[in-house]
Design an enzyme around this catalytic site. Sequence first.
Site, PDB file in Angstrom:
ATOM      1  N   GLU A 197     -10.672 140.632  64.778  1.00  0.00           N
ATOM      2  CA  GLU A 197     -11.814 140.985  63.937  1.00  0.00           C
ATOM      3  C   GLU A 197     -11.579 142.270  63.138  1.00  0.00           C
ATOM      4  OE1 GLU A 197     -13.536 138.642  67.420  1.00  0.00           O
ATOM      5  OE2 GLU A 197     -12.107 140.310  67.205  1.00  0.00           O
ATOM      6  N   HIS A 200     -22.851 138.278  74.261  1.00  0.00           N
ATOM      7  CA  HIS A 200     -22.754 137.760  72.897  1.00  0.00           C
ATOM      8  C   HIS A 200     -24.058 137.885  72.114  1.00  0.00           C
ATOM      9  CE1 HIS A 200     -18.986 136.339  74.359  1.00  0.00           C
ATOM     10  NE2 HIS A 200     -18.739 135.563  73.312  1.00  0.00           N
ATOM     11  N   HIS A 233      -3.121 169.553  56.583  1.00  0.00           N
ATOM     12  CA  HIS A 233      -1.994 169.037  57.357  1.00  0.00           C
ATOM     13  C   HIS A 233      -0.711 169.131  56.524  1.00  0.00           C
ATOM     14  CE1 HIS A 233      -5.629 167.226  59.031  1.00  0.00           C
ATOM     15  NE2 HIS A 233      -4.975 167.030  60.152  1.00  0.00           N
ATOM     16  N   HIS A 241       1.432 170.262  62.245  1.00  0.00           N
ATOM     17  CA  HIS A 241       0.701 169.023  61.971  1.00  0.00           C
ATOM     18  C   HIS A 241      -0.605 169.268  61.242  1.00  0.00           C
ATOM     19  CE1 HIS A 241      -0.896 164.944  62.539  1.00  0.00           C
ATOM     20  NE2 HIS A 241      -2.046 165.573  62.693  1.00  0.00           N
TER      21      HIS A 241
END
Length: 658
Positions: free
Chosen positions: A406, A468, A28, A259
């Site tokens: 999280e 859960h 890149h 890129h």
Amino acid sequence: MTGSDHADMANAIRFLSADAVQKANSGHPGMPMGMADVATVLFSKFLKFDSKAPNWHDRDRFVLSAGHGSMLLYSLLHLTGYQDMTLEELKNFRQLGAKTAGHPEYGHAQGIEITTGPLGQGIASAVGMALAERLTNVRFGDDLVDHWTYVIAGDGCLMEGISQEAISFAGSLKLNKLIVLWDDNDICIDGPVTMTTGDDQAARFKASGWNVDAVDGHDADAVEKAIAAAQGSGKPTLIACKTTIGRGAPNKQGTAATHGAPLGDDEIALAREAMNWPYAPFEIPDNVLSAWRQVGGRGSADRETWEGRLGASDAKDEFQRAMNGELPEGWLDALNAHKKAVSTEAPGWATRVASGKALEVLTAAIPEMVGGSADLTGSVNTKTAVTEAVTAEDYSGRYIHYGVREHGMAAAMNGLALHGGVIPYSGTFLVFADYMRGAMRLSALMQQRVVYVLTHDSIGLGEDGPTHQAVETVASLRAMPNFHVYRPCDGVEAAECWALALQRNDGPAGMVLTRQGLPTLRCEHTDENLSARGGYVLAEAEGGDRQVTLFATGSEVSVAMQARDMLQAEGTPTAVVSMPCWELFDEQDEAYRKQVMGPGTVRVAVEAAIRMGWDRYIRSHGGFVGMTGFGASAPAGELFEHFGITPAKVVEAAKSRL
């Protein structure tokens, strides 16, 4: 530095990057060429480092969050004189065995502070580094800890959802020694950024409590003034650097073509002409290299002065111990005393509670342990009596309220660990490991001591239901290289597993813990850490040669013990093997593993999760009692009966194979 000096120094980065990508025929080039001016200002005017002492504890941290632009970093490390980043390494970019991997890999070379490439991880871990600087500063003072964290991030980093978790968290804690330089080049892989987003990034960062500035990323004076101004802010700072991707390549600059692909020999030749760089590939003129080497040594006087302060400090030994990741004396004695008390008292704790009890002892004995949770403190039992909350007004605490972030939490813990002086642990429910997985994988890849407290580990959590209840999560974590999964069966194993997680300084751990209470099974104390072998015979067969071996982890070890009682009563000699950590068991010698597993016996495993992975121990024809699909919402006891995870079903599985 005159304009011509700056241009030549920046061009050295530009063309080393373009040449290396071209030679590798892979990489890149656009980002390094576009951000060369910004990086030159940062390294030559601001970054506190000494290339001859790359591990100086009070150096500034530089994070290339846009890790695909790795040649920017490798070029800087070579130019500033890091000894192991030779010109040959640049010429071997992306080749097998080279230090110059496609994306920066922590540990491959000096000066690479973190593994980046998965976008957003770098900026989120930099938040952890900046927080670690504040935490260790409060502990050891300005004389020993006073440095900045700088990030170069791209549009992709800011598109990733983790970036919002990170910037919101950093803003709420007012981490003003964090400065993000955004490569605002308007281009992504597929084309213009406008194809995918119209976000007002400046407004987003301001709304998250950041100081925001914007400059022409090719105007060295403007960049310098912006960074200097950022250092006076009471907030973290975003500097939007408007750049041209692939700057200098006359036909490709400003387009997606630069890129992620080599420019081509013809385009590089035209770029050399356009940027007044009449040198052969990989050639750096002496005056430019000399200017860069002066930059690399600019921090040596500061480092030597700092070393003098450290040498004279009463905190020298404790500082070096903590920063080097060594545990203090006496912690294991304290934990063994706790373990002995648990064996004697035999409480019926859930292992999340048992973990919390062990943490009370450990956090009192190990001052660099810093806990936290994702808004589940009361459920995951990670806060202890000695860990007060960290706030924007007071960094002296040792408990971080990460909020419902999280992924950002896990990445921040990587940054805390990488910085040094902090041993991070934090908790959430096991099922939400999937929300953290990108960062957990980097913990393992970078060999960082990060402890993930993962509670509510099965259908045993009950009424919250299948959303859960983790059934496949443990298997997925066990599949991750260099990640240790610990699933203790009681308070004794919980203490042992914590000891193992802390003693290991070359990888992360997941503490997989129950919501529901469990009996203490280890009622005879020993200072020996039986869990250190990963699996061991908890109860040997009686009344003859072993005929059945029952394997279990966590909450199902007690199920296996009840099944053993039933089989023994029927005259079938049966052993129970507790396997709190498969990874450690697999490291044991073959003779030990054979003895534990019981050659020639019927083998049955019981775990409130899917079978995947168990066949290496029980063989394809062994019995398995566990889950085959998702759970359900009901009281935990009813669910174990409903899904057939019971002593009777274990007995049935064993007898059908005798």
